[in-house]
Design an enzyme around this catalytic site. Structure first.
Site, mmCIF file in Angstrom:
data_model
loop_
_atom_site.group_PDB
_atom_site.id
_atom_site.type_symbol
_atom_site.label_atom_id
_atom_site.label_comp_id
_atom_site.label_asym_id
_atom_site.label_seq_id
_atom_site.Cartn_x
_atom_site.Cartn_y
_atom_site.Cartn_z
ATOM 1 N N HIS A 239 0.856 -1.191 0.000
ATOM 2 C CA HIS A 239 0.000 0.000 0.000
ATOM 3 C C HIS A 239 0.890 1.239 0.000
ATOM 4 C CE1 HIS A 239 0.931 0.486 4.222
ATOM 5 N NE2 HIS A 239 0.294 -0.618 4.589
ATOM 6 N N CYS B 35 3.330 -11.934 19.257
ATOM 7 C CA CYS B 35 2.333 -11.466 18.286
ATOM 8 C C CYS B 35 2.820 -11.842 16.891
ATOM 9 C CB CYS B 35 2.134 -9.948 18.375
ATOM 10 S SG CYS B 35 1.123 -9.341 16.983
ATOM 11 N N CYS C 11 3.171 -8.781 14.474
ATOM 12 C CA CYS C 11 4.446 -8.046 14.616
ATOM 13 C C CYS C 11 5.636 -8.981 14.444
ATOM 14 C CB CYS C 11 4.585 -7.429 16.002
ATOM 15 S SG CYS C 11 3.363 -6.215 16.443
ATOM 16 N N CYS D 79 -2.514 -7.748 21.102
ATOM 17 C CA CYS D 79 -1.394 -6.868 20.735
ATOM 18 C C CYS D 79 -1.964 -5.473 20.509
ATOM 19 C CB CYS D 79 -0.735 -7.389 19.463
ATOM 20 S SG CYS D 79 0.316 -6.178 18.666
HETATM 21 N N1 MSP Z 1 9.399 -7.149 7.372
HETATM 22 C C1 MSP Z 1 9.473 -6.107 8.330
HETATM 23 C C2 MSP Z 1 10.744 -5.293 8.166
HETATM 24 C C3 MSP Z 1 12.004 -6.096 8.236
HETATM 25 S S1 MSP Z 1 13.399 -5.116 7.944
HETATM 26 C C4 MSP Z 1 14.684 -6.069 8.368
HETATM 27 C C5 MSP Z 1 8.269 -5.177 8.175
HETATM 28 N N2 MSP Z 1 7.642 -5.220 7.021
HETATM 29 S S2 MSP Z 1 6.333 -4.395 6.658
HETATM 30 O O1 MSP Z 1 6.032 -4.786 5.315
HETATM 31 O O2 MSP Z 1 5.325 -4.614 7.637
HETATM 32 O O3 MSP Z 1 6.670 -2.905 6.750
HETATM 33 C C6 MSP Z 1 7.695 -2.353 6.016
HETATM 34 C C7 MSP Z 1 7.788 -0.865 6.201
HETATM 35 O O4 MSP Z 1 6.601 -0.221 5.772
HETATM 36 C C8 MSP Z 1 8.030 -0.453 7.638
HETATM 37 O O5 MSP Z 1 9.079 0.512 7.682
HETATM 38 C C9 MSP Z 1 6.739 0.190 8.043
HETATM 39 O O6 MSP Z 1 6.926 1.175 8.989
HETATM 40 C C10 MSP Z 1 6.294 0.777 6.704
HETATM 41 N N3 MSP Z 1 4.883 1.077 6.747
HETATM 42 C C11 MSP Z 1 3.826 0.212 6.857
HETATM 43 N N4 MSP Z 1 2.672 0.939 6.981
HETATM 44 C C12 MSP Z 1 2.982 2.263 6.947
HETATM 45 C C13 MSP Z 1 2.253 3.445 6.987
HETATM 46 N N5 MSP Z 1 0.953 3.462 7.118
HETATM 47 N N6 MSP Z 1 2.938 4.619 6.874
HETATM 48 C C14 MSP Z 1 4.289 4.663 6.681
HETATM 49 N N7 MSP Z 1 5.006 3.568 6.648
HETATM 50 C C15 MSP Z 1 4.395 2.349 6.831
HETATM 51 O O7 MSP Z 1 7.974 -4.444 9.098
#
Ligand code: MSP
Length: 526
Positions: A21, A130, A133, A156
């Protein structure tokens, strides 16, 4: 930075349980803008991104979809995550998947080293976990709801789903050994964690005491096997964090590793703890340098809450790019949100900024200047001009803005870099209004003055094309080639953007850089 320095920047690697997204796209664009800027400044740049494919979350998603986790990950990478990079024009140098053989073998080398050096021991874990997470939780991280499906269960706070109670024999990493060393790192390198709000939170967290970290699981097998005990797989975060070094040759290509490491790391603030506590502790244990910086950016909010697919507030990047284009997507998120703060997304704000800043501000300026050169000078760019004070003031503004934008990028204040560059857009628009080249064109006696005005405006556009290329690469390239720029704009030194002296001819733009959008209706939610 001096040109030629190494600049290695990495995004988090994304979970493949779902499609991307705009929150994910936001991290990607920020990292790409920084990488493009440094590349254009002549730095030895490397941008890494990729996918996080092990762990229970992916395993459960695959099972729920009647497939294997590897087949699921392959599909999501091919159908969603690689296409995302095209959709938002990311010029990454590498894409790592945690299921790559290169990653798995280097992780094994790293683990064995920590084990041999006494940083890993076998113990018993009992506590909460969780899966959303992929994190072990303390009681303070949990909540109970008075009613609803989950009433009476421990949930969580981030995912609002029940946590699981684990009681397993695990391997533990001696993270508590690193408490003081981490505090010393934060103290001696104050910009290690940014922004200040995230830094303070991390320091408080570490000061309150670090436990050793459980780094293996034996109740499922979707992960990298612990080298000395194949009945366990590695904890998914320990595996994932290592991507930043396995991708650049840790354990296999020491020369490349030394050339690139350490990195600047952009992460969402929700995962700053993993990157600013666990990750540097792992590196210290292995005797490796810690990252240059860990920058925890804010969240994109929808309706006041962090946008997420699980809460059904996810917006697909293509919903925006289909209407507004890729450049506008990149511009909007880098301009409208102070990097490091949360920002609310709204279609109204996007549309208003598009019209005012891109279509009317920058786009219209470019079209007008090119049209006047075509009309009054048959496309020939004036040379040997005599510049007035007002013309010199524009050049001075270009010089100042180039330096200000570079300094802002150095601080990772991406929004400030764009704001500085936009003062030049505004100055140029104001300059043209005051100089009235269309009035000068009416009298041949003003030919020299008209030359100077057209030259000055064009030189300003040249500066803008170079400075804006990291943000809006397609529009910048179109502008650059229309104004007779030599070579590709993305090869022009961004730190000398003010110094553009002009090519021989302009050629009319085939279409506006940012055409007006009459009724920018958002595409229906997918
Ligand atoms: N797989 C882990 C990261 C491992 S790094 C060694 C993860 N993945 S994630 O797909 O959930 O998220 C990836 C990134 O997208 C994170 O930095 C997270 O903060 C960012 N975001 C997810 N939703 C977001 C928003 N709504 N706004 C801004 N960034 C967001 O976490």
């Amino acid at each position: 930075m001096a040109a030629g320095d190494s600049f290695y920047i990495a995004t988090p690697i994304f979970y493949v349980n779902d499609v991307p997204h705009i929150g994910h796209a936001y991290t990607e664009v920020a990292a790409d803008v920084l990488a493009r800027w440094h590349r254009q400044g002549g730095d030895d740049t490397w941008l890494l991104t990729g996918t996080d494919e092990h762990g229970q979350k992916i395993l459960r998603t695959a099972v729920a979809n009647d497939t294997t986790p590897k087949a699921w990950a392959d599909k999501l990478v091919a159908d969603a995550w690689l296409p995302l990079l095209k959709t938002i024009n990311i010029a990454n140098d590498d894409f790592i998947r945690t299921t790559d053989a290169r990653h798995e073998s280097a992780v094994t080398i790293f683990l064995q080293k920590l084990y041999d050096d006494g940083f890993i021991y076998s113990g018993e874990y009992e506590g909460y976990y969780c899966v959303g997470c992929e994190e072990y939780k303390q009681i303070d991280d949990l909540m109970e709801l008075p009613s609803g499906d989950y009433a009476g269960k421990l949930l969580c706070k981030i995912h609002s789903i029940p946590v699981e109670v684990l009681k397993e024999k695990n391997y533990f990493f001696r993270m508590s050994d690193f408490e003081q060393k981490l505090l010393d790192l934060y103290e001696s390198q104050p910009d290690f964690i940014q922004p200040e709000s995230v830094r303070n939170e991390i320091i408080q967290f570490v000061k309150s005491g670090l436990d050793d970290l459980s780094i293996s699981r034996s109740s499922f097998d979707w992960g990298i096997k612990i080298p000395w005990d194949h009945s366990h797989v590695l904890y998914v975060w320990f595996d994932a964090l290592l991507n930043y070094i396995t991708a650049i040759g840790y354990g296999t290509d020491e020369q490349n590793f030394d050339r690139r490491w350490p990195a600047v790391q952009l992460v969402g603030k929700d995962i700053a703890r993993f990157h600013a506590v666990i990750w540097p502790a792992m590196l210290m244990a292995a005797g490796l340098p810690t990252p240059k910086r860990v920058f925890g950016h804010g969240w994109l909010l929808v309706g006041g809450e962090k946008m997420s697919k699980s809460k059904l507030t996810g917006i697909a990047p293509s919903q925006i790019t289909d209407t507004f284009g890729v450049d506008a997507f990149r511009y909007y998120f880098m301009r409208a949100i102070s990097f490091g703060q949360d920002g609310s997304f709204s279609w109204e704000d996007l549309s208003a900024r598009y019209q005012a800043e891109l279509a009317n501000g920058f786009g219209n300026l470019s079209s007008r200047v090119i049209a006047m050169l075509t009309r009054y000078r048959a496309g020939e760019i004036p040379s040997d001009v005599t510049l007035s004070e007002a013309d010199e003031a524009i050049f001075a503004a270009s010089t100042r803005v180039t330096a200000e934008a570079d300094a802002a990028i150095e601080r990772l204040a991406i929004h400030e870099a764009l704001a500085a560059i936009w003062t030049l857009v505004d100055d140029l628009n104001g300059y043209i209004t005051i100089q009235e080249p269309w009035a000068l064109a009416k009298d041949p006696a003003n030919a020299d003055r008209l030359d100077a005005v057209l030259f000055t405006a064009l030189r300003g556009l040249g500066t803008l094309a170079v400075l804006l290329s990291p943000f809006v690469p397609d529009a910048a390239e179109k502008l650059w080639s229309a104004i007779g720029g030599v070579g590709a704009v993305q090869r022009q030194d961004v730190r000398a953007a003010f110094d553009w002296a002009g090519g021989p001819m302009v050629t009319p733009l085939e279409s506006s850089l940012f055409p007006r959008i009459e009724s920018p209706e958002p595409a229906p939610a997918s």
